[in-house]
Design a protein around this motif. Structure first.
Motif, PDB file in Angstrom:
ATOM      1  N   ARG A 176       9.054  -5.909  -5.114  1.00  0.00           N
ATOM      2  CA  ARG A 176       7.968  -6.719  -4.569  1.00  0.00           C
ATOM      3  C   ARG A 176       8.452  -7.735  -3.551  1.00  0.00           C
ATOM      4  NH1 ARG A 176       4.829  -6.841 -10.366  1.00  0.00           N
ATOM      5  NH2 ARG A 176       4.412  -4.602 -10.340  1.00  0.00           N
ATOM      6  N   GLU A 177       9.740  -8.036  -3.581  1.00  0.00           N
ATOM      7  CA  GLU A 177      10.299  -8.886  -2.531  1.00  0.00           C
ATOM      8  C   GLU A 177      10.264  -8.161  -1.190  1.00  0.00           C
ATOM      9  OE1 GLU A 177      14.175 -10.088  -3.710  1.00  0.00           O
ATOM     10  OE2 GLU A 177      13.470 -11.488  -5.242  1.00  0.00           O
ATOM     11  N   ARG A 178      10.297  -6.827  -1.240  1.00  0.00           N
ATOM     12  CA  ARG A 178      10.238  -6.027  -0.017  1.00  0.00           C
ATOM     13  C   ARG A 178       8.808  -5.648   0.351  1.00  0.00           C
ATOM     14  NH1 ARG A 178      14.421  -3.585  -3.017  1.00  0.00           N
ATOM     15  NH2 ARG A 178      13.092  -1.801  -3.488  1.00  0.00           N
ATOM     16  N   TYR A 179       7.867  -5.940  -0.544  1.00  0.00           N
ATOM     17  CA  TYR A 179       6.462  -5.591  -0.326  1.00  0.00           C
ATOM     18  C   TYR A 179       5.899  -6.446   0.803  1.00  0.00           C
ATOM     19  CZ  TYR A 179       1.792  -4.041  -1.871  1.00  0.00           C
ATOM     20  OH  TYR A 179       0.549  -3.463  -1.965  1.00  0.00           O
ATOM     21  N   VAL A 180       5.115  -5.847   1.664  1.00  0.00           N
ATOM     22  CA  VAL A 180       4.539  -6.579   2.792  1.00  0.00           C
ATOM     23  C   VAL A 180       3.316  -7.356   2.306  1.00  0.00           C
ATOM     24  CG1 VAL A 180       3.501  -6.403   5.075  1.00  0.00           C
ATOM     25  CG2 VAL A 180       5.350  -4.841   4.410  1.00  0.00           C
ATOM     26  N   GLY A 181       3.399  -8.688   2.366  1.00  0.00           N
ATOM     27  CA  GLY A 181       2.295  -9.515   1.904  1.00  0.00           C
ATOM     28  C   GLY A 181       2.291  -9.678   0.398  1.00  0.00           C
ATOM     29  N   ALA A 182       1.154 -10.110  -0.127  1.00  0.00           N
ATOM     30  CA  ALA A 182       1.024 -10.349  -1.564  1.00  0.00           C
ATOM     31  C   ALA A 182       0.846  -9.033  -2.318  1.00  0.00           C
ATOM     32  CB  ALA A 182      -0.165 -11.263  -1.829  1.00  0.00           C
ATOM     33  N   TRP A 183       1.404  -8.987  -3.524  1.00  0.00           N
ATOM     34  CA  TRP A 183       1.206  -7.829  -4.406  1.00  0.00           C
ATOM     35  C   TRP A 183       0.172  -8.186  -5.455  1.00  0.00           C
ATOM     36  CZ3 TRP A 183       1.038  -6.424  -9.436  1.00  0.00           C
ATOM     37  CH2 TRP A 183       1.155  -5.056  -9.750  1.00  0.00           C
ATOM     38  N   LEU A 184      -0.858  -7.331  -5.601  1.00  0.00           N
ATOM     39  CA  LEU A 184      -1.880  -7.536  -6.624  1.00  0.00           C
ATOM     40  C   LEU A 184      -1.981  -6.292  -7.494  1.00  0.00           C
ATOM     41  CD1 LEU A 184      -4.767  -9.171  -4.533  1.00  0.00           C
ATOM     42  CD2 LEU A 184      -3.222 -10.319  -6.143  1.00  0.00           C
TER      43      LEU A 184
END
Length: 299
Positions: free
Chosen positions: A80-88
């Motif tokens: 999730r650190e590599r996820y673009v933007g917020a993770w929901l």
């Protein structure tokens, strides 16, 4: 042969319960399905003699599924650190409102209750993997700490402490109002949004409201949370101006009142809300197409 058939039916019959456990642990339908499939694969890899020694296949499958989810949660933070933007978490449709266009979907097997509400799952995201597993298995599914200890590889006393710590996090989170009151507020938001009435939207939004959007880098959306009722209202109206023909539908989202935005018959956005004292305090907007697969249906 009858006994073997009964055992096989018992094992297969555990799938729905395991999927419900895994979704609450992971917040992802696809990851939950993969975890359960992995657990079943490990069961069927066991020699028949070893399977016969296991007194409760359901308990064995739960332990294995829990360990798989624990491992996934441990690696999720890095992903999730590599996820673009917020993770929901992935929003869930109500199958009585949203009929599939064809084929079964794992999301249809997940029971919709307060433990899948977006606000609840977001709180779970703030926990350590061990806290989350201990809390979900004990407080949501009522598993004894002795069994949870098998999943976490810790003592029952340590698991009890983990669940207590997680419980404090949940208690500290703001509790939403009743579903009935929430539905009325969400309906008013829909009407104000459709009429592009910024003043009405501002009146419905808490001054300190926060909107978080998840596009996963696949579609356009704000990468950082939008803070403040006035800013959120302006953003919502701007979205309407840029997307003519947007159709808003009142639908259950993860067991609570929400809104679904559809354009040209395709679901583009699913929004869930937290309401307190008659005003919206949080909005969670999911636009990542990969998380909207259960919504590719005619509502």
């Amino acid at each position: 042969m009858g006994t073997v058939g009964a055992e096989a039916a018992e094992v297969v019959g555990e799938r729905r319960r395991l999927l419900n456990v895994a979704y609450r642990l992971l917040g992802s339908v696809s990851e939950a399905e993969d975890a359960v499939q992995d657990a079943y694969a490990r069961w069927y890899e066991l020699p028949r003699s070893r399977q016969a020694e296991i007194l409760s296949p359901g308990a064995w499958l739960t332990t294995v599924t829990g360990r798989i989810c624990l491992d996934l949660l441990g690696s999720a933070r890095a992903r999730r650190e590599r996820y673009v933007g917020a993770w929901l978490p992935e929003p869930l449709p109500d199958r009585t409102e949203w009929e599939p266009t064809g084929g079964a979907d794992p999301a249809d097997q997940i029971v919709l209750d307060e433990s899948v509400a977006t606000a609840f799952l977001v709180v779970l995201e703030s926990m350590t993997p061990a806290e989350r597993v201990a809390f979900v298995l004990h407080d949501v599914f009522r598993y004894p700490f002795a069994e949870i200890a098998e999943v976490l590889g810790r003592t029952p006393a340590a698991c009890k402490q983990l669940a207590a710590s997680a419980r404090r996090r949940v208690s500290a989170a703001r509790a939403p109002m009743t579903t009935t009151g929430q539905a009325e507020v969400v309906r008013s938001v829909k009407e104000a949004w459709e009429s592009k009435d910024i003043a009405a939207l501002v009146g419905l939004l808490d001054p300190a409201a926060v909107m978080t959007a998840d596009g996963g880098g696949m579609v356009g959306t704000v990468l950082l949370p939008v803070e403040g009722g006035a800013r959120i209202a302006e953003y919502m109206v701007a979205i309407s101006d840029r997307a003519p023909g947007l159709q808003l539908l009142e639908r259950s989202v993860s067991g609570g009142p929400g809104l679904v935005a559809r354009r040209d018959g395709v679901v583009a956005t699913v929004a869930s809300f937290e309401v307190s004292d008659g005003r919206v305090t949080r909005i969670w907007v999911v636009r990542n197409p990969e998380k909207l697969r259960p919504w590719v249906r005619e509502g």
